[in-house]
Motif scaffolding. Structure first.
Motif, mmCIF file in Angstrom:
data_model
loop_
_atom_site.group_PDB
_atom_site.id
_atom_site.type_symbol
_atom_site.label_atom_id
_atom_site.label_comp_id
_atom_site.label_asym_id
_atom_site.label_seq_id
_atom_site.Cartn_x
_atom_site.Cartn_y
_atom_site.Cartn_z
ATOM 1 N N HIS A 149 0.834 -1.207 0.000
ATOM 2 C CA HIS A 149 0.000 0.000 0.000
ATOM 3 C C HIS A 149 0.872 1.261 0.000
ATOM 4 N N LYS A 151 3.930 1.495 -1.272
ATOM 5 C CA LYS A 151 4.522 1.638 -2.607
ATOM 6 C C LYS A 151 3.517 2.221 -3.595
ATOM 7 N N ARG A 152 2.256 1.779 -3.477
ATOM 8 C CA ARG A 152 1.235 2.314 -4.374
ATOM 9 C C ARG A 152 1.030 3.809 -4.113
ATOM 10 N N ALA A 153 1.004 4.195 -2.832
ATOM 11 C CA ALA A 153 0.837 5.615 -2.498
ATOM 12 C C ALA A 153 2.015 6.447 -2.985
ATOM 13 N N ASN A 162 3.927 5.785 -5.567
ATOM 14 C CA ASN A 162 3.804 5.908 -7.022
ATOM 15 C C ASN A 162 2.753 6.943 -7.406
ATOM 16 N N GLU A 163 1.650 6.986 -6.655
ATOM 17 C CA GLU A 163 0.609 7.965 -6.949
ATOM 18 C C GLU A 163 1.099 9.388 -6.690
ATOM 19 N N ILE A 164 1.870 9.566 -5.603
ATOM 20 C CA ILE A 164 2.430 10.885 -5.311
ATOM 21 C C ILE A 164 3.382 11.313 -6.412
ATOM 22 N N ASN A 165 4.225 10.385 -6.852
ATOM 23 C CA ASN A 165 5.172 10.691 -7.924
ATOM 24 C C ASN A 165 4.447 11.027 -9.220
ATOM 25 N N ALA A 166 3.387 10.249 -9.536
ATOM 26 C CA ALA A 166 2.628 10.509 -10.754
ATOM 27 C C ALA A 166 1.936 11.864 -10.689
ATOM 28 N N ALA A 167 1.373 12.205 -9.512
ATOM 29 C CA ALA A 167 0.702 13.498 -9.365
ATOM 30 C C ALA A 167 1.691 14.650 -9.523
#
Length: 287
Positions: free
Chosen positions: A156, A158-160, A162-167
């Motif tokens: 969870h 790692k997913r968060a 990645n989402e922060i990096n994508a944003a």
């Protein structure tokens, strides 16, 4: 390990531990050795001198309370000159090394934030290696290399991340796109302003040329035709312009129909209206 009568063979990269009546006697190097059993000599065991690797997975948490699995790879080997210590002092070498790795990692990683833990993997590995070298040298082992091969946060987390990096990347892309559109609009406005400025210069030069031409026409007509006044010449010029305009309207196929009075009186009225407008404009500028 070969065994023929009282002779034994010690393989390459291996040492053998010789005992006499149950007490350590000597370390046998690779080769063939005489082992008289009737004199109480026997082999207690063998010890490999080859480089060995132990992978240790340790679960701990960082300073920002994120649980991670730290995977450490320990490369070690027994020292030939301390083979007796390596053979007798430790019953389970791998378990002992694993315990020291757990202790150092669980003391180091909780002092770091998650991002810092990724950046300081070499420092963590150096701390583990120093502690192991100090502890295991007393048992006849050398720590050749210690590597932190992976730091695995919870799925969870790692997913968060990645989402922060994508944003963040999307926000940067939006800013770059907005900046590009801003530059395009500025350049477009500058181009329009330049075009209007040049168009204004063209119109001004056109009008100046018309005025100069009319002046020259009036002067030339007055000189060549005695008795005429400037008013007569202007009336004639206006009539000429009037007929030219009528001609252009009729020649244009897509022009809308324009109904205007036509006749000598209408021409005189048009000339009077233009002249009066010019006089009123001149008086307004003087006032």
């Amino acid at each position: 390990m070969g065994n023929l009568l009282c002779c034994v063979q010690v393989d390459q990269s291996t040492v053998a531990i010789k005992e006499r009546f149950g007490k350590f006697d000597e370390v046998l190097e690779p080769g063939c050795h005489c082992l008289p059993w009737f004199l109480g000599s026997q082999l207690a065991g063998s010890l490999s001198l080859r480089l060995q690797q132990l992978d240790v997975r340790c679960e701990t948490k960082t300073k920002d309370n994120v649980f991670v699995n730290v995977v450490a790879s320990i490369q070690y080997r027994a020292l030939s000159d301390k083979a007796s210590d390596a053979f007798y002092k430790l019953s389970n070498t791998r378990t002992q090394i694993q315990a020291y790795v757990f202790d150092v990692i669980r003391a180091s990683v909780p002092k770091l934030y998650l991002d810092d833990a990724f950046e300081q993997k070499n420092e963590i590995a150096k701390a583990v290696e120093d502690e192991l070298e100090k502890a295991m040298s007393a048992y006849g082992f050398e720590i050749v290399q210690t590597l932190i091969v992976d730091i695995e946060p919870d799925e969870h987390v790692k997913r968060a991340m990645n989402e922060i990096n994508a944003a963040a990347r999307l926000r940067l892309a939006a800013n770059e796109k907005a900046e590009a559109e801003k530059i395009l609009q500025i350049k477009r406005a500058e181009g329009e302003a330049e075009a209007k400025y040049l168009a204004g210069l063209g119109i001004a030069r056109q009008r100046q040329a018309i005025v100069d031409g009319l002046r020259d026409s009036v002067l030339g007509f007055s000189v060549n035709v005695p008795g005429t006044t400037a008013k007569d010449v202007m009336d004639m010029v206006l009539v000429t312009q009037y007929f030219d305009t009528m001609k252009e309207i009729g020649a244009t196929s897509k022009s809308s129909a324009v109904f205007i009075p036509h006749g000598p009186g209408a021409v005189r009225d048009v000339a009077t209206q233009i002249r009066d407008g010019l006089l009123q404009a001149s008086q307004h500028n003087l006032s």
